[in-house]
Design a protein around this motif. Structure first.
Motif, PDB file in Angstrom:
ATOM      1  N   ASN A  45       0.840  -1.198   0.000  1.00 14.09           N
ATOM      2  CA  ASN A  45       0.000   0.000   0.000  1.00 14.09           C
ATOM      3  C   ASN A  45       0.880   1.256   0.000  1.00 14.09           C
ATOM      4  O   ASN A  45       0.670   2.169  -0.800  1.00 14.09           O
ATOM      5  N   ALA A  46       1.871   1.288   0.865  1.00 14.89           N
ATOM      6  CA  ALA A  46       2.782   2.437   0.925  1.00 14.89           C
ATOM      7  C   ALA A  46       3.594   2.571  -0.361  1.00 14.89           C
ATOM      8  O   ALA A  46       3.770   3.680  -0.883  1.00 14.89           O
ATOM      9  N   ALA A  47       4.058   1.458  -0.902  1.00 13.20           N
ATOM     10  CA  ALA A  47       4.880   1.490  -2.120  1.00 13.20           C
ATOM     11  C   ALA A  47       4.103   2.019  -3.316  1.00 13.20           C
ATOM     12  O   ALA A  47       4.661   2.716  -4.167  1.00 13.20           O
ATOM     13  N   MET A  48       2.824   1.721  -3.380  1.00 13.05           N
ATOM     14  CA  MET A  48       2.018   2.195  -4.518  1.00 13.05           C
ATOM     15  C   MET A  48       1.910   3.716  -4.539  1.00 13.05           C
ATOM     16  O   MET A  48       1.715   4.303  -5.596  1.00 13.05           O
ATOM     17  N   TRP A  49       2.027   4.351  -3.382  1.00 14.46           N
ATOM     18  CA  TRP A  49       1.980   5.815  -3.333  1.00 14.46           C
ATOM     19  C   TRP A  49       3.271   6.433  -3.834  1.00 14.46           C
ATOM     20  O   TRP A  49       3.296   7.617  -4.188  1.00 14.46           O
ATOM     21  N   THR A  50       4.354   5.670  -3.830  1.00 18.32           N
ATOM     22  CA  THR A  50       5.658   6.249  -4.163  1.00 18.32           C
ATOM     23  C   THR A  50       6.313   5.602  -5.375  1.00 18.32           C
ATOM     24  O   THR A  50       7.501   5.799  -5.605  1.00 18.32           O
ATOM     25  N   VAL A  51       5.559   4.845  -6.153  1.00 22.76           N
ATOM     26  CA  VAL A  51       6.154   4.118  -7.275  1.00 22.76           C
ATOM     27  C   VAL A  51       6.735   5.047  -8.344  1.00 22.76           C
ATOM     28  O   VAL A  51       7.705   4.710  -9.001  1.00 22.76           O
ATOM     29  N   PRO A  58      -4.383   4.348  -8.481  1.00 21.29           N
ATOM     30  CA  PRO A  58      -5.492   4.316  -7.518  1.00 21.29           C
ATOM     31  C   PRO A  58      -5.675   2.920  -6.936  1.00 21.29           C
ATOM     32  O   PRO A  58      -5.850   1.949  -7.666  1.00 21.29           O
ATOM     33  N   HIS A  59      -5.596   2.846  -5.622  1.00 23.31           N
ATOM     34  CA  HIS A  59      -5.684   1.551  -4.947  1.00 23.31           C
ATOM     35  C   HIS A  59      -6.263   1.739  -3.549  1.00 23.31           C
ATOM     36  O   HIS A  59      -6.187   2.831  -2.985  1.00 23.31           O
ATOM     37  N   VAL A  60      -6.832   0.681  -3.036  1.00 24.20           N
ATOM     38  CA  VAL A  60      -7.333   0.651  -1.654  1.00 24.20           C
ATOM     39  C   VAL A  60      -7.126  -0.754  -1.105  1.00 24.20           C
ATOM     40  O   VAL A  60      -6.892  -1.702  -1.851  1.00 24.20           O
ATOM     41  N   MET A  61      -7.260  -0.843   0.189  1.00 23.37           N
ATOM     42  CA  MET A  61      -7.220  -2.152   0.835  1.00 23.37           C
ATOM     43  C   MET A  61      -8.607  -2.787   0.701  1.00 23.37           C
ATOM     44  O   MET A  61      -9.623  -2.078   0.672  1.00 23.37           O
ATOM     45  N   ALA A  62      -8.653  -4.116   0.612  1.00 21.36           N
ATOM     46  CA  ALA A  62      -9.933  -4.827   0.560  1.00 21.36           C
ATOM     47  C   ALA A  62     -10.740  -4.444   1.795  1.00 21.36           C
ATOM     48  O   ALA A  62     -10.198  -4.242   2.873  1.00 21.36           O
ATOM     49  N   GLY A  63     -12.030  -4.331   1.609  1.00 22.80           N
ATOM     50  CA  GLY A  63     -12.893  -3.944   2.717  1.00 22.80           C
ATOM     51  C   GLY A  63     -13.143  -2.452   2.789  1.00 22.80           C
ATOM     52  O   GLY A  63     -14.047  -2.005   3.488  1.00 22.80           O
ATOM     53  N   ASP A  64     -12.348  -1.666   2.083  1.00 20.79           N
ATOM     54  CA  ASP A  64     -12.554  -0.227   2.042  1.00 20.79           C
ATOM     55  C   ASP A  64     -13.875   0.058   1.324  1.00 20.79           C
ATOM     56  O   ASP A  64     -14.235  -0.635   0.373  1.00 20.79           O
ATOM     57  N   GLY A  65     -14.582   1.082   1.751  1.00 17.66           N
ATOM     58  CA  GLY A  65     -15.853   1.445   1.150  1.00 17.66           C
ATOM     59  C   GLY A  65     -15.762   1.808  -0.325  1.00 17.66           C
ATOM     60  O   GLY A  65     -16.758   1.753  -1.044  1.00 17.66           O
TER      61      GLY A  65
END
Length: 141
Positions: A45-51, A58-65
């Motif tokens: 999750n953190a790496a996707m913000w800084t790739v 655009p990404h989220v963790m499963a379970g996110d609304g």
């Protein structure tokens, strides 16, 4: 039938998963990335913000609304409710129980010998069940 793509000899699974996610997003595909642990999911999750300084993934963790509206979903729980079934990127050392829900699975195998050995076992199992397989070895032309 689910297509299985093995990508082996990968030095950094997280960086590789980020590049795959960026490429899939560019092609308007929706993917789920299955991490091996909550810690790996958080790191991804953190790496996707800084790739990249110029790309937004655009990404989220499963379970996110917003999971259903977000093209990239990260989870470490195979039993999570998953909104997408185009592609699964498997970073674990096991065969995902729900892989047949996906049109395509990317098995990411690192340079670690234990990871490679588990990957070979999965390859043989998929082949025995007649799944269409491809194999890409990183670092080879």
């Amino acid at each position: 039938m689910t297509r299985i793509d093995f990508h082996t000899n990968i030095p950094d699974k997280l960086a590789y998963a980020c590049r795959l996610a960026r490429k899939a997003y560019g092609a308007r595909a929706k993917i789920v990335v299955l991490a091996d642990s909550p810690e790996q999911a958080d790191a991804l999750n953190a790496a996707m913000w800084t790739v990249s300084d110029t790309d937004f993934i655009p990404h989220v963790m499963a379970g996110d609304g917003l999971a259903a509206q977000t093209p990239i979903v990260i989870t470490d729980n195979e039993d999570s409710e998953l909104p997408h079934h185009d592609m699964l990127v498997n970073l674990t050392r096991r065969r995902p129980r729900n892989f047949t829900q996906f049109a395509r699975v990317f098995e990411i195998i690192s340079i670690d010998e234990e990871d490679a050995a588990e990957g070979r076992k999965r390859y043989v199992a998929y082949k025995k069940e007649s799944y269409p397989l491809t194999h890409f070895v990183a670092g080879q032309s």
